[in-house]
Design an enzyme around this catalytic site. Structure first.
Site, PDB file in Angstrom:
ATOM      1  N   HIS A  20       0.996  -1.268   0.201  1.00 18.21           N
ATOM      2  CA  HIS A  20      -0.024   0.225   0.098  1.00 18.21           C
ATOM      3  C   HIS A  20       0.967   1.262   0.012  1.00 18.21           C
ATOM      4  O   HIS A  20       0.338   2.401  -0.005  1.00 18.21           O
ATOM      5  CB  HIS A  20      -1.061  -0.034   0.976  1.00 18.21           C
ATOM      6  CG  HIS A  20      -2.345   0.537   1.099  1.00 18.21           C
ATOM      7  ND1 HIS A  20      -2.894   0.387  -0.298  1.00 18.21           N
ATOM      8  CD2 HIS A  20      -3.256   0.701   1.861  1.00 18.21           C
ATOM      9  CE1 HIS A  20      -4.199   0.728  -0.212  1.00 18.21           C
ATOM     10  NE2 HIS A  20      -4.616   1.075   1.006  1.00 18.21           N
ATOM     11  N   ASN A  66      -7.082   6.502   3.422  1.00 16.59           N
ATOM     12  CA  ASN A  66      -8.115   6.880   3.185  1.00 16.59           C
ATOM     13  C   ASN A  66      -8.785   8.381   3.566  1.00 16.59           C
ATOM     14  O   ASN A  66      -9.665   8.602   2.969  1.00 16.59           O
ATOM     15  CB  ASN A  66      -9.012   5.921   3.961  1.00 16.59           C
ATOM     16  CG  ASN A  66      -8.805   4.548   3.927  1.00 16.59           C
ATOM     17  OD1 ASN A  66      -8.311   4.114   2.838  1.00 16.59           O
ATOM     18  ND2 ASN A  66      -9.394   3.646   4.729  1.00 16.59           N
ATOM     19  N   ASP A  91      -0.843   2.686  -5.424  1.00 15.30           N
ATOM     20  CA  ASP A  91      -0.641   1.177  -5.550  1.00 15.30           C
ATOM     21  C   ASP A  91      -1.973   0.822  -6.646  1.00 15.30           C
ATOM     22  O   ASP A  91      -2.924   1.264  -6.098  1.00 15.30           O
ATOM     23  CB  ASP A  91      -0.584   0.443  -4.284  1.00 15.30           C
ATOM     24  CG  ASP A  91      -1.616   0.629  -3.433  1.00 15.30           C
ATOM     25  OD1 ASP A  91      -2.485  -0.195  -3.126  1.00 15.30           O
ATOM     26  OD2 ASP A  91      -1.966   1.928  -2.759  1.00 15.30           O
ATOM     27  N   ASN A 112      -9.568   3.173  -1.980  1.00 14.42           N
ATOM     28  CA  ASN A 112      -9.860   4.305  -0.856  1.00 14.42           C
ATOM     29  C   ASN A 112      -9.151   5.587  -1.050  1.00 14.42           C
ATOM     30  O   ASN A 112      -9.806   6.808  -0.634  1.00 14.42           O
ATOM     31  CB  ASN A 112      -9.951   3.700   0.482  1.00 14.42           C
ATOM     32  CG  ASN A 112     -11.006   2.519   0.624  1.00 14.42           C
ATOM     33  OD1 ASN A 112     -12.322   2.602  -0.255  1.00 14.42           O
ATOM     34  ND2 ASN A 112     -10.891   1.536   1.428  1.00 14.42           N
TER      35      ASN A 112
END
Length: 186
Positions: A20, A66, A91, A112
């Protein structure tokens, strides 16, 4: 010409080499290669770099993935960056590990971080460089997968892809989105 390059990821040593954090890793690699460094500022780690008459502003949001849009909006306003001069490095599960794709705009695709940026900016009309991390995980285990470090085999190849992604960032700012897509998209 001014550009804002936002590498997405999560802060903290426990996330440092997770899938991530590909966006953070691309910017860190660029900083190491070109000799600029990040400092902690409001909502992000920030760095500046001048190259070929262009001003690059790099951010690694500290808002966690997020809520990335909050930091991006702040620095777009701070540096007076237009949406066409924004590039988000992120990513991407839908691309095989190491595959790199630049797109001038598009949907969040369920990511997100991109979803929040779209909500905050009110549209999806900004460029994104998608860094393929693959999707080799059992059904329902996506979060575990993206928050897991790259495998030993992937870590061997990772520097090659980080360097290529860095080249794409510089090309986006110096040659434009279309030329970069033509030269680099796989």
């Amino acid at each position: 010409m001014k550009y804002l390059i936002a590498g997405l990821g999560n802060i903290g040593p426990e996330y440092a080499f997770t899938r991530h954090n590909a966006g953070f890793m691309v910017l860190d690699r660029l900083a190491a290669e070109h000799g600029f460094s990040f400092s902690f500022e409001k909502l992000a780690f920030v760095a500046e770099w001048k190259y070929k008459g262009r001003q690059f502003y790099f951010i690694k949001p500290t808002t966690f993935m997020n809520l990335s849009g909050k930091a991006i909006r702040y620095y777009m306003d701070q540096y007076k960056i237009s949406p066409e001069n924004l590039l988000v490095v992120v990513d991407e599960l839908q691309l095989e590990f190491g595959t790199l794709r630049l797109k001038p705009k598009g949907s969040h695709g369920g990511h997100n971080g991109l979803k929040h940026i779209e909500e905050i900016l009110g549209n999806s009309d900004y460029a994104r460089l998608r860094f393929g991390i693959g999707n080799n995980f059992p059904r329902g285990r996506q979060i575990d997968y993206v928050l897991k470090p790259f495998s030993k085999e992937e870590m061997i190849e990772l520097p090659i892809f980080l360097d290529r992604a860095g080249e794409m960032v510089v090309s986006f700012c110096t040659l434009g989105v279309q030329s970069t897509m033509n030269n680099y998209n796989q």
